[in-house]
Design a protein around this motif. Structure first.
Motif, PDB file in Angstrom:
ATOM      1  N   ASP A   1       9.182  36.194  -1.988  1.00 44.50           N
ATOM      2  CA  ASP A   1       9.637  35.075  -2.830  1.00 44.50           C
ATOM      3  C   ASP A   1      11.117  35.224  -3.174  1.00 44.50           C
ATOM      4  O   ASP A   1      11.847  34.232  -3.262  1.00 44.50           O
ATOM      5  CB  ASP A   1       8.804  34.991  -4.112  1.00 44.50           C
ATOM      6  N   ALA A   2      11.534  36.455  -3.393  1.00 42.51           N
ATOM      7  CA  ALA A   2      12.951  36.694  -3.696  1.00 42.51           C
ATOM      8  C   ALA A   2      13.817  36.311  -2.496  1.00 42.51           C
ATOM      9  O   ALA A   2      14.892  35.714  -2.647  1.00 42.51           O
ATOM     10  CB  ALA A   2      13.158  38.160  -4.060  1.00 42.51           C
ATOM     11  N   GLU A   3      13.341  36.638  -1.287  1.00 40.77           N
ATOM     12  CA  GLU A   3      14.100  36.300  -0.073  1.00 40.77           C
ATOM     13  C   GLU A   3      14.265  34.786   0.048  1.00 40.77           C
ATOM     14  O   GLU A   3      15.341  34.274   0.343  1.00 40.77           O
ATOM     15  CB  GLU A   3      13.379  36.833   1.181  1.00 40.77           C
ATOM     16  N   THR A   4      13.159  34.057  -0.166  1.00 42.16           N
ATOM     17  CA  THR A   4      13.208  32.594  -0.024  1.00 42.16           C
ATOM     18  C   THR A   4      14.134  31.993  -1.074  1.00 42.16           C
ATOM     19  O   THR A   4      14.957  31.117  -0.772  1.00 42.16           O
ATOM     20  CB  THR A   4      11.781  32.016  -0.198  1.00 42.16           C
ATOM     21  N   PHE A   5      13.989  32.481  -2.304  1.00 40.68           N
ATOM     22  CA  PHE A   5      14.803  31.958  -3.404  1.00 40.68           C
ATOM     23  C   PHE A   5      16.286  32.129  -3.109  1.00 40.68           C
ATOM     24  O   PHE A   5      17.071  31.178  -3.178  1.00 40.68           O
ATOM     25  CB  PHE A   5      14.421  32.689  -4.701  1.00 40.68           C
ATOM     26  N   ILE A   6      16.677  33.350  -2.741  1.00 40.58           N
ATOM     27  CA  ILE A   6      18.117  33.615  -2.659  1.00 40.58           C
ATOM     28  C   ILE A   6      18.739  32.989  -1.411  1.00 40.58           C
ATOM     29  O   ILE A   6      19.903  32.560  -1.434  1.00 40.58           O
ATOM     30  CB  ILE A   6      18.413  35.141  -2.770  1.00 40.58           C
ATOM     31  N   ALA A   7      17.967  32.889  -0.343  1.00 32.31           N
ATOM     32  CA  ALA A   7      18.515  32.254   0.867  1.00 32.31           C
ATOM     33  C   ALA A   7      18.895  30.803   0.578  1.00 32.31           C
ATOM     34  O   ALA A   7      19.887  30.284   1.102  1.00 32.31           O
ATOM     35  CB  ALA A   7      17.496  32.326   1.999  1.00 32.31           C
ATOM     36  N   ALA A   8      18.114  30.150  -0.287  1.00 30.57           N
ATOM     37  CA  ALA A   8      18.400  28.754  -0.621  1.00 30.57           C
ATOM     38  C   ALA A   8      19.555  28.643  -1.621  1.00 30.57           C
ATOM     39  O   ALA A   8      20.255  27.625  -1.649  1.00 30.57           O
ATOM     40  CB  ALA A   8      17.145  28.102  -1.213  1.00 30.57           C
ATOM     41  N   GLU A   9      19.768  29.667  -2.429  1.00 30.85           N
ATOM     42  CA  GLU A   9      20.810  29.609  -3.464  1.00 30.85           C
ATOM     43  C   GLU A   9      22.205  29.937  -2.928  1.00 30.85           C
ATOM     44  O   GLU A   9      23.206  29.457  -3.460  1.00 30.85           O
ATOM     45  CB  GLU A   9      20.488  30.611  -4.592  1.00 30.85           C
ATOM     46  N   LEU A  10      22.264  30.784  -1.909  1.00 27.51           N
ATOM     47  CA  LEU A  10      23.576  31.259  -1.451  1.00 27.51           C
ATOM     48  C   LEU A  10      24.337  30.148  -0.739  1.00 27.51           C
ATOM     49  O   LEU A  10      23.786  29.452   0.113  1.00 27.51           O
ATOM     50  CB  LEU A  10      23.405  32.463  -0.514  1.00 27.51           C
ATOM     51  N   GLU A  11      25.603  30.007  -1.099  1.00 24.41           N
ATOM     52  CA  GLU A  11      26.447  29.003  -0.434  1.00 24.41           C
ATOM     53  C   GLU A  11      27.246  29.719   0.636  1.00 24.41           C
ATOM     54  O   GLU A  11      28.356  30.191   0.422  1.00 24.41           O
ATOM     55  CB  GLU A  11      27.328  28.327  -1.469  1.00 24.41           C
ATOM     56  N   TRP A  12      26.628  29.776   1.805  1.00 27.51           N
ATOM     57  CA  TRP A  12      27.158  30.608   2.880  1.00 27.51           C
ATOM     58  C   TRP A  12      28.519  30.099   3.373  1.00 27.51           C
ATOM     59  O   TRP A  12      29.375  30.896   3.750  1.00 27.51           O
ATOM     60  CB  TRP A  12      26.179  30.622   4.060  1.00 27.51           C
ATOM     61  N   ASP A  13      28.721  28.765   3.376  1.00 32.48           N
ATOM     62  CA  ASP A  13      29.942  28.219   3.979  1.00 32.48           C
ATOM     63  C   ASP A  13      31.136  28.207   3.026  1.00 32.48           C
ATOM     64  O   ASP A  13      32.276  28.236   3.472  1.00 32.48           O
ATOM     65  CB  ASP A  13      29.676  26.799   4.502  1.00 32.48           C
ATOM     66  N   SER A  14      30.871  28.120   1.741  1.00 29.75           N
ATOM     67  CA  SER A  14      31.974  28.186   0.770  1.00 29.75           C
ATOM     68  C   SER A  14      31.560  29.151  -0.339  1.00 29.75           C
ATOM     69  O   SER A  14      31.208  28.737  -1.447  1.00 29.75           O
ATOM     70  CB  SER A  14      32.271  26.801   0.206  1.00 29.75           C
ATOM     71  N   PRO A  15      31.544  30.450  -0.014  1.00 33.37           N
ATOM     72  CA  PRO A  15      30.961  31.426  -0.935  1.00 33.37           C
ATOM     73  C   PRO A  15      31.802  31.643  -2.196  1.00 33.37           C
ATOM     74  O   PRO A  15      32.904  32.149  -2.123  1.00 33.37           O
ATOM     75  CB  PRO A  15      30.886  32.704  -0.097  1.00 33.37           C
ATOM     76  N   GLY A  16      31.255  31.229  -3.317  1.00 33.74           N
ATOM     77  CA  GLY A  16      31.890  31.484  -4.608  1.00 33.74           C
ATOM     78  C   GLY A  16      31.159  32.608  -5.309  1.00 33.74           C
ATOM     79  O   GLY A  16      30.214  33.177  -4.761  1.00 33.74           O
ATOM     80  N   PRO A  17      31.585  32.926  -6.531  1.00 37.50           N
ATOM     81  CA  PRO A  17      30.888  33.971  -7.281  1.00 37.50           C
ATOM     82  C   PRO A  17      29.446  33.561  -7.556  1.00 37.50           C
ATOM     83  O   PRO A  17      29.166  32.364  -7.728  1.00 37.50           O
ATOM     84  CB  PRO A  17      31.678  34.067  -8.593  1.00 37.50           C
ATOM     85  N   LEU A  18      28.546  34.531  -7.629  1.00 38.90           N
ATOM     86  CA  LEU A  18      27.136  34.226  -7.918  1.00 38.90           C
ATOM     87  C   LEU A  18      26.939  34.061  -9.423  1.00 38.90           C
ATOM     88  O   LEU A  18      27.444  34.866 -10.209  1.00 38.90           O
ATOM     89  CB  LEU A  18      26.247  35.361  -7.427  1.00 38.90           C
ATOM     90  N   ARG A  19      26.229  33.019  -9.796  1.00 40.79           N
ATOM     91  CA  ARG A  19      25.939  32.822 -11.221  1.00 40.79           C
ATOM     92  C   ARG A  19      24.992  33.929 -11.712  1.00 40.79           C
ATOM     93  O   ARG A  19      24.114  34.370 -10.971  1.00 40.79           O
ATOM     94  CB  ARG A  19      25.278  31.449 -11.432  1.00 40.79           C
ATOM     95  N   ASP A  20      25.181  34.324 -12.972  1.00 45.20           N
ATOM     96  CA  ASP A  20      24.323  35.369 -13.558  1.00 45.20           C
ATOM     97  C   ASP A  20      22.852  34.962 -13.493  1.00 45.20           C
ATOM     98  O   ASP A  20      21.977  35.792 -13.243  1.00 45.20           O
ATOM     99  CB  ASP A  20      24.701  35.617 -15.025  1.00 45.20           C
ATOM    100  N   SER A  21      22.591  33.667 -13.722  1.00 44.77           N
ATOM    101  CA  SER A  21      21.192  33.220 -13.738  1.00 44.77           C
ATOM    102  C   SER A  21      20.538  33.428 -12.363  1.00 44.77           C
ATOM    103  O   SER A  21      19.345  33.735 -12.274  1.00 44.77           O
ATOM    104  CB  SER A  21      21.111  31.737 -14.141  1.00 44.77           C
ATOM    105  N   VAL A  22      21.326  33.303 -11.296  1.00 44.15           N
ATOM    106  CA  VAL A  22      20.785  33.501  -9.946  1.00 44.15           C
ATOM    107  C   VAL A  22      20.493  34.992  -9.722  1.00 44.15           C
ATOM    108  O   VAL A  22      19.430  35.367  -9.210  1.00 44.15           O
ATOM    109  CB  VAL A  22      21.778  32.962  -8.885  1.00 44.15           C
ATOM    110  N   LEU A  23      21.430  35.836 -10.146  1.00 38.79           N
ATOM    111  CA  LEU A  23      21.226  37.281  -9.994  1.00 38.79           C
ATOM    112  C   LEU A  23      19.993  37.734 -10.779  1.00 38.79           C
ATOM    113  O   LEU A  23      19.166  38.505 -10.280  1.00 38.79           O
ATOM    114  CB  LEU A  23      22.458  38.033 -10.508  1.00 38.79           C
TER     115      LEU A  23
END
Ligand code: FAD
Length: 284
Positions: free
Chosen positions: A216-238
Motif C-alpha cells: 500500500d505504501a508503494e502504491t500511495f507514494i508512486a501516485a504522489e511523487l511528481e517525477w517530471d517536476s520534482p519539488g520538495p515532498l510535503r510532510d503530510s506525504v512523508l
C-alpha cells in the motif's frame, strides 16, 4: 557426519539429489554458529566453496546475475555503484570478517526475517535462481520467503544466483540495532525509486515472520511523487508513507525490541529514506 566437497556445480546438484538432507555450506557464518552451539547436527554437509562459478557475477541485460557465493565485501567493492541499496545493506552486515566470508546466497538459504540482504532484494524486485538435477527456475524475491527461516526451495534444490536490475534511480537502506556494528536488525527498511517506470519498491525486514514489501505504501507514494517536476515532498506525504510502511509490518515483541517500537521505527526509517532518496532524485 558425512562431508561432501564437490568441485563442479553439476556434481553438487547430483549430490543434493541423492542426499536431499545434506546441508549446504557457503561462507559458514550462519552454519558454523549453529554447529558450534549444537543448534543442529546435520547428517551431511555439502561444501560449495570449491565451485568457482558460484563466486562469479556477470552483467545481463539491464542488470546482473550474481552467483550465490559472491561475498558481501565483493558486492560492496565490485557492484556497489550499480546496486547501491544492496551495497548499503551489505555494509551493515557483521564485521569485515563476516563480510569477507558471508554471502547473499547464505542469507537467502537461512531466510531469517532479520537478514539484511532481503529488504534491498525486495525493493529492487530481484529474482532468486535455484537449480536441481530437474532444472533451473527463478523465484521472485517476494515469493521466496515462506515463513520464519523457511524459503521456497525444494529439498533437492540449491541457490545458484540472484538476478537484479541495476539501479535506475536512488536507493536507500536503513537498519535499527542496539549498536552501530555487529548487530542483528531490530528492524530494517529498503527503498528503491524507479523513475523509469514511475514506481517505488520497498522491503521491510525483521518486523514480520518473513521479509515483505509494503504494497500500500508503494502504491500511495508512486501516485504522489511528481517525477517530471520534482519539488520538495510535503510532510503530510512523508508521514503517510511512514504510516503505511508501519502498517505493512506484523512484528512481535522479542528480546531485540517490542512490536510497538518496531512499528514506530519503521515509520521513521521509511520517512527518512524516502526523503533522502527523493532529494537525491531532485538533485540529478
Ligand atoms: C558475528 C556475526 C554477525 C552477523 N551479522 C549479520 C548481519 O549484520 N546481518 C545479516 O543479515 N546476517 C548476519 N550474520 C549472519 C550471516 O553472516 C549471514 O546470514 C550470511 O549471509 C550467511 O552467509 P554464509 O555464506 O556464511 O552462509 P552459510 O552459513 O554457509 O549458510 C547459511 C544457510 O544458507 C544455506 N545455504 C548456503 N548456500 C546455499 C546455496 N547455494 N543453496 C542453498 N542453500 C544455501 C545453508 O545451508 C544455511 O542454511 C552474522 C553472523 C555472524 C556469525
Amino acid at each position: 557426519m558425512e562431508f561432501f566437497k564437490p568441485a563442479t556445480w553439476s556434481e553438487a546438484l547430483a549430490i543434493k539429489a541423492e542426499h536431499p538432507d545434506a546441508t549446504p555450506i557457503a561462507g559458514g557464518t550462519d552454519i558454523m554458529v549453529e554447529l558450534n552451539f549444537d543448534v543442529r547436527r546435520p547428517g551431511a554437509l555439502l561444501d560449495l566453496t570449491e565451485i568457482a562459478e558460484l563466486r562469479e557475477w556477470s552483467a545481463v541485460g539491464d542488470g546482473f546475475r550474481v552467483g550465490s557465493g559472491v561475498s558481501y565485501a565483493r558486492i560492496i567493492e565490485e557492484l556497489g555503484a550499480s546496486l547501491p541499496g544492496l551495497a548499503m545493506a551489505a555494509r551493515t552486515v557483521g564485521s569485515p570478517q563476516i563480510r569477507n566470508r558471508g554471502t547473499v546466497g547464505g542469507n537467502l538459504g537461512a531466510a531469517s526475517p532479520a537478514g539484511d540482504s532481503h529488504p534491498p532484494l525486495l525493493a529492487a524486485a530481484a529474482e532468486i535462481e535455484v537449480a536441481s538435477v530437474r532444472g533451473t527456475r527463478r523465484i521472485p524475491a517476494a515469493e521466496f520467503y515462506k515463513g520464519v527461516k523457511r524459503n521456497a526451495m525444494e529439498p533437492d534444490e540449491l541457490i545458484a544466483a540472484f538476478h537484479i536490475a541495476a539501479a535506475d534511480g536512488p536507493q536507500q537502506f536503513a537498519k535499527i540495532g542496539t549498536r552501530n556494528a555487529m548487530v542483528i536488525a531490530v528492524c530494517s527498511f529498503g527503498l528503491a525509486l524507479h523513475p523509469s517506470t514511475r514506481t517505488v519498491g520497498t522491503g521491510v525486514g525483521s518486523a514480520a515472520p518473513t521479509p515483505r514489501r509494503a504494497l500500500d505504501a508503494e502504491t500511495f507514494i508512486a501516485a504522489e511523487l511528481e517525477w517530471d517536476s520534482p519539488g520538495p515532498l510535503r510532510d503530510s506525504v512523508l508521514v503517510r508513507f511512514g504510516e503505511l510502511v508501519a502498517q505493512a509490518a506484523s512484528p512481535i515483541d522479542d528480546v531485540r525490541g517490542t512490536a510497538d517500537y518496531r512499528r514506530h521505527a519503521l515509520s521513521v526509517m521509511a520517512r527518512r529514506t524516502l526523503g533522502w532518496a527523493w532529494d537525491s532524485y531532485r538533485r540529478n
